[in-house]
Design a protein around this motif. Structure first.
Motif, PDB file in Angstrom:
ATOM      1  N   THR A 140     -39.094   6.638  71.853  1.00 29.13           N
ATOM      2  CA  THR A 140     -38.095   6.552  70.672  1.00 29.13           C
ATOM      3  C   THR A 140     -36.757   6.180  70.847  1.00 29.13           C
ATOM      4  OG1 THR A 140     -40.206   7.748  69.951  1.00 29.13           O
ATOM      5  CG2 THR A 140     -38.628   7.658  68.463  1.00 29.13           C
ATOM      6  N   ALA A 141     -36.027   7.239  71.511  1.00 33.56           N
ATOM      7  CA  ALA A 141     -34.670   6.843  71.645  1.00 33.56           C
ATOM      8  C   ALA A 141     -34.099   5.484  72.091  1.00 33.56           C
ATOM      9  CB  ALA A 141     -34.116   7.567  71.871  1.00 33.56           C
ATOM     10  N   GLU A 142     -34.596   5.183  73.128  1.00 39.12           N
ATOM     11  CA  GLU A 142     -34.516   3.392  73.514  1.00 39.12           C
ATOM     12  C   GLU A 142     -34.765   2.282  72.295  1.00 39.12           C
ATOM     13  OE1 GLU A 142     -33.073   0.356  76.103  1.00 39.12           O
ATOM     14  OE2 GLU A 142     -32.216   2.383  75.754  1.00 39.12           O
ATOM     15  N   VAL A 143     -36.023   2.617  71.320  1.00 39.94           N
ATOM     16  CA  VAL A 143     -36.235   1.479  70.776  1.00 39.94           C
ATOM     17  C   VAL A 143     -35.595   1.451  69.422  1.00 39.94           C
ATOM     18  CG1 VAL A 143     -38.192   0.563  69.228  1.00 39.94           C
ATOM     19  CG2 VAL A 143     -38.717   1.314  71.095  1.00 39.94           C
ATOM     20  N   GLY A 144     -35.099   2.971  69.403  1.00 38.88           N
ATOM     21  CA  GLY A 144     -34.729   3.195  68.097  1.00 38.88           C
ATOM     22  C   GLY A 144     -32.777   2.229  68.388  1.00 38.88           C
ATOM     23  N   TRP A 145     -32.286   2.513  69.027  1.00 44.15           N
ATOM     24  CA  TRP A 145     -31.319   2.134  69.835  1.00 44.15           C
ATOM     25  C   TRP A 145     -31.357   0.186  69.654  1.00 44.15           C
ATOM     26  CZ3 TRP A 145     -27.749   4.745  68.661  1.00 44.15           C
ATOM     27  CH2 TRP A 145     -27.681   6.424  68.853  1.00 44.15           C
ATOM     28  N   GLY A 164     -33.069  18.386  69.381  1.00 44.16           N
ATOM     29  CA  GLY A 164     -34.702  17.799  69.234  1.00 44.16           C
ATOM     30  C   GLY A 164     -34.786  16.679  70.507  1.00 44.16           C
ATOM     31  N   ARG A 165     -36.392  16.872  70.805  1.00 50.29           N
ATOM     32  CA  ARG A 165     -36.390  15.790  71.987  1.00 50.29           C
ATOM     33  C   ARG A 165     -36.069  14.776  72.062  1.00 50.29           C
ATOM     34  NH1 ARG A 165     -39.915  20.029  71.030  1.00 50.29           N
ATOM     35  NH2 ARG A 165     -40.569  18.872  69.556  1.00 50.29           N
ATOM     36  N   VAL A 166     -36.423  14.021  70.739  1.00 53.15           N
ATOM     37  CA  VAL A 166     -35.582  12.255  70.589  1.00 53.15           C
ATOM     38  C   VAL A 166     -33.941  12.771  70.463  1.00 53.15           C
ATOM     39  CG1 VAL A 166     -35.337  10.656  69.418  1.00 53.15           C
ATOM     40  CG2 VAL A 166     -37.978  11.416  69.697  1.00 53.15           C
ATOM     41  N   GLY A 167     -33.240  13.787  69.524  1.00 53.97           N
ATOM     42  CA  GLY A 167     -32.057  13.063  69.470  1.00 53.97           C
ATOM     43  C   GLY A 167     -31.278  13.282  71.141  1.00 53.97           C
ATOM     44  N   LEU A 223     -23.389   3.869  64.335  1.00 47.98           N
ATOM     45  CA  LEU A 223     -24.316   3.459  64.352  1.00 47.98           C
ATOM     46  C   LEU A 223     -24.665   5.747  64.384  1.00 47.98           C
ATOM     47  CD1 LEU A 223     -25.957   1.850  68.279  1.00 47.98           C
ATOM     48  CD2 LEU A 223     -25.786   1.278  65.124  1.00 47.98           C
ATOM     49  N   VAL A 224     -25.812   5.516  63.523  1.00 46.12           N
ATOM     50  CA  VAL A 224     -26.167   6.661  63.088  1.00 46.12           C
ATOM     51  C   VAL A 224     -27.646   6.867  63.490  1.00 46.12           C
ATOM     52  CG1 VAL A 224     -25.930   8.619  61.698  1.00 46.12           C
ATOM     53  CG2 VAL A 224     -24.593   7.338  61.619  1.00 46.12           C
ATOM     54  N   PHE A 225     -27.874   7.640  64.700  1.00 45.83           N
ATOM     55  CA  PHE A 225     -29.398   8.224  64.675  1.00 45.83           C
ATOM     56  C   PHE A 225     -29.912   9.467  64.009  1.00 45.83           C
ATOM     57  CE2 PHE A 225     -32.735   6.531  68.142  1.00 45.83           C
ATOM     58  CZ  PHE A 225     -33.690   6.993  67.551  1.00 45.83           C
ATOM     59  N   ASN A 226     -30.794   8.889  63.145  1.00 45.34           N
ATOM     60  CA  ASN A 226     -31.159  10.670  62.327  1.00 45.34           C
ATOM     61  C   ASN A 226     -32.271  10.550  62.382  1.00 45.34           C
ATOM     62  OD1 ASN A 226     -31.675  12.077  60.048  1.00 45.34           O
ATOM     63  ND2 ASN A 226     -30.724  11.004  58.766  1.00 45.34           N
ATOM     64  N   GLN A 246     -28.004   2.870  60.377  1.00 43.74           N
ATOM     65  CA  GLN A 246     -28.109   4.468  60.294  1.00 43.74           C
ATOM     66  C   GLN A 246     -30.056   4.062  60.639  1.00 43.74           C
ATOM     67  OE1 GLN A 246     -28.962   8.590  58.430  1.00 43.74           O
ATOM     68  NE2 GLN A 246     -28.021   7.162  57.302  1.00 43.74           N
ATOM     69  N   ILE A 247     -30.585   5.086  61.529  1.00 43.80           N
ATOM     70  CA  ILE A 247     -31.766   4.438  62.285  1.00 43.80           C
ATOM     71  C   ILE A 247     -32.646   6.389  61.641  1.00 43.80           C
ATOM     72  CG2 ILE A 247     -32.899   4.479  64.677  1.00 43.80           C
ATOM     73  CD1 ILE A 247     -30.291   3.477  65.892  1.00 43.80           C
ATOM     74  N   PHE A 248     -33.746   5.790  61.679  1.00 45.24           N
ATOM     75  CA  PHE A 248     -34.718   6.794  61.010  1.00 45.24           C
ATOM     76  C   PHE A 248     -36.004   7.254  61.537  1.00 45.24           C
ATOM     77  CE2 PHE A 248     -32.029   5.492  57.467  1.00 45.24           C
ATOM     78  CZ  PHE A 248     -31.864   6.120  56.916  1.00 45.24           C
ATOM     79  N   ILE A 249     -36.788   7.606  62.380  1.00 45.82           N
ATOM     80  CA  ILE A 249     -37.991   7.728  63.078  1.00 45.82           C
ATOM     81  C   ILE A 249     -38.393   8.718  62.202  1.00 45.82           C
ATOM     82  CG2 ILE A 249     -36.761   7.293  65.473  1.00 45.82           C
ATOM     83  CD1 ILE A 249     -36.739  10.521  66.025  1.00 45.82           C
ATOM     84  N   ALA A 250     -38.202  10.077  61.555  1.00 48.65           N
ATOM     85  CA  ALA A 250     -38.811  11.154  60.789  1.00 48.65           C
ATOM     86  C   ALA A 250     -38.193  10.799  59.272  1.00 48.65           C
ATOM     87  CB  ALA A 250     -38.958  12.033  61.449  1.00 48.65           C
TER      88      ALA A 250
END
Length: 336
Positions: A140-145, A164-167, A223-226, A246-250
């Motif tokens: 999830t982290a790699e795909v977000g970036w 968190g784990r993704v963070g 970049l902001v990974f939210n 800004q990236i969103f995953i949830a």
């Protein structure tokens, strides 16, 4: 009642869900004898360890509309190929997938059937436990970036919900790429779980966006990974530099206040990531791209805590810990 082995089972144990769980206190998990069918040309992986993700628990509770029943849950795994193409026999492999454990039988079992294109060798320097823990969070982290255009040396990134784990994975990947990594958390005790950050800002002590702007000389984050969504939406926007993403995953709330004028004047972009849309082959390819980083030590795996590794017979206990939001990586181990 926790899932437990029946006296007549043991050779092919698998966690099974027959229907949507009634609720957090009734997950409907059972441990049964179930060896997966292996289509011609596929691999049979003997699973050594498997991660337990929030999405695994949500799928059991019926929150994933594509989930099928009955099935074996579980997305992440590490194990050994024991049947299949000759060139893969004996290979120690790792993997995950948006289909595995959701639309077909998954990894919370002794055996898992996969097509050969979804089978990738794990980093040799990672244990089975460490490899099984990488899965969904790192993917999830790699795909977000990637979807945001990639994270590079010289950039400043802000990871919100970095405990968190993704963070944690997002911080580690960004740090390995040479970026300056800032982390946002919402309570002081969460700081201990943050990995790879150059600075940690706690929203209970002050405005995170103001702290980021001060730390960057007013530039803000590239970049902001939210990792949380709505609770951090406004802070993420305020901390985002001109032309940033800004990236969103949830999210918790589906609707958020949105200033369109500020959005386009600042030339901001939003990127949404859903790894459930990725097949096991696509997910495995992402993991394979991370393998050199793990092998070199530039990317470090999660620390595995013994108290959070459970035998398959205690799977329900593991699921409840994940449901409770534990920051530790929770694993199931399949050793007989």
């Amino acid at each position: 009642m926790s899932a437990a082995f029946q006296p007549e089972t043991g050779k092919n144990p698998a966690l099974r869900v027959a229907a949507k769980g009634a609720g957090p206190h009734s997950l409907g998990l059972r441990l049964e004898e179930c060896r997966p069918e292996r289509p011609q040309g596929w691999c049979l992986v003997e699973v050594a360890a498997a991660g337990v993700n929030p999405s695994d628990v949500k799928a059991v509770l019926g929150a994933m509309p594509k989930a099928v029943y009955p099935r074996t849950p579980g997305r992440d795994f590490a194990g050994t190929v024991v049947e299949g193409p000759a060139e893969l026999l004996g290979a120690q492999v790792w993997g995950s997938g948006g289909d595995v454990g959701i639309t077909r039988d998954g990894s919370h079992a002794r055996y898992l059937a996969l097509p050969p294109e979804a089978v990738f060798r794990k980093p040799a320097n990672l244990s089975m436990r460490e490899a099984a823990a990488v899965g969904v969070p790192f993917v999830t982290a790699e795909v977000g970036w990637r979807e945001a255009g990639g994270v590079r040396a010289g950039q400043t990134v802000l990871v919100l919900g970095a405990n968190g784990r993704v963070g944690q994975a997002a911080c580690v990947i960004a740090k390995a790429a040479g970026a300056r990594v800032l982390a946002g958390i919402r309570r002081p005790e969460a700081a201990a779980a943050v990995r790879g950050a150059d600075a940690v800002f706690d929203s209970s002590l002050g405005e995170v966006a103001e702290a980021v702007l001060a730390a960057t000389g007013g530039h803000g984050a590239d970049l902001v990974f939210n990792c949380v969504g709505s609770p951090w939406f406004a802070a993420g926007n305020a901390a985002l530099g001109h032309g940033g993403t800004q990236i969103f995953i949830a999210t918790l709330d589906r609707a958020v206040p949105f200033d369109i004028l500020a959005f386009y004047r600042a030339r901001h972009r939003y990127v949404g990531v859903d790894t459930l849309a990725l097949s096991a082959a696509e997910t495995g390819a992402v993991l394979n791209s991370l393998r050199p980083g793990f092998e070199s030590g530039a990317i470090t795996p999660y620390e595995i805590e013994e108290n959070y590794v459970f035998p398959l017979a205690r799977a329900e206990e593991a699921y409840r810990i994940v449901l409770g939001g534990a920051p530790q990586r929770v694993l199931l181990e399949m050793a007989p």
